[in-house]
Scaffold this motif. Structure first.
Motif, PDB file in Angstrom:
ATOM      1  N   PRO A  82     -10.559  -4.769   5.378  1.00  0.00           N
ATOM      2  CA  PRO A  82     -10.289  -6.197   5.297  1.00  0.00           C
ATOM      3  C   PRO A  82      -8.793  -6.472   5.142  1.00  0.00           C
ATOM      4  N   VAL A  83      -8.357  -7.508   5.754  1.00  0.00           N
ATOM      5  CA  VAL A  83      -6.955  -7.907   5.709  1.00  0.00           C
ATOM      6  C   VAL A  83      -6.752  -8.791   4.491  1.00  0.00           C
ATOM      7  N   GLU A  84      -5.769  -8.419   3.671  1.00  0.00           N
ATOM      8  CA  GLU A  84      -5.520  -9.236   2.479  1.00  0.00           C
ATOM      9  C   GLU A  84      -4.590 -10.389   2.850  1.00  0.00           C
ATOM     10  N   PRO A  85      -4.859 -11.543   2.310  1.00  0.00           N
ATOM     11  CA  PRO A  85      -3.995 -12.695   2.629  1.00  0.00           C
ATOM     12  C   PRO A  85      -2.591 -12.495   2.055  1.00  0.00           C
ATOM     13  N   GLN A  86      -1.599 -12.996   2.763  1.00  0.00           N
ATOM     14  CA  GLN A  86      -0.219 -12.896   2.294  1.00  0.00           C
ATOM     15  C   GLN A  86       0.066 -13.965   1.267  1.00  0.00           C
ATOM     16  N   ARG A  87       0.952 -13.642   0.310  1.00  0.00           N
ATOM     17  CA  ARG A  87       1.268 -14.617  -0.749  1.00  0.00           C
ATOM     18  C   ARG A  87       2.606 -15.204  -0.578  1.00  0.00           C
TER      19      ARG A  87
END
Length: 89
Positions: free
Chosen positions: A84-89
């Protein structure tokens, strides 16, 4: 005169009826001959019994439980899912 005309008309109707009946019997006989001749012929390229048994055995061993994945329509359950791709912050 009227009885001669009606007699001729009756004879003509009987002739037409018999000709029609003969035509129907002839067509049925012709169709029967064609279908019986075609049923006596062997189909072209009929596989032998052993070859057919070998083909079905090979097909059974190649079967999977996922025909949609085999066609490429759905992902296979045997393949690992992408990380899964983690969202950027």
């Amino acid at each position: 005169m009227k009885s001669v005309a009606s007699h001729n008309q009756m004879v003509q109707r009987v002739k037409v009826g018999l000709i029609g009946l003969a035509a129907v019997v002839l067509l049925i006989g012709l169709a029967s001959a064609i279908f019986s001749a075609s049923s006596r012929e062997q189909p072209v390229g009929t596989p032998q019994a052993e070859a057919a048994a070998n083909m079905t055995a090979a097909n059974i061993s190649d079967l999977t439980d996922e025909p949609l994945a085999e066609l490429g329509v759905a992902p296979s359950a045997n393949e690992p899912s992408p990380a899964p791709v983690e969202p950027q912050r």
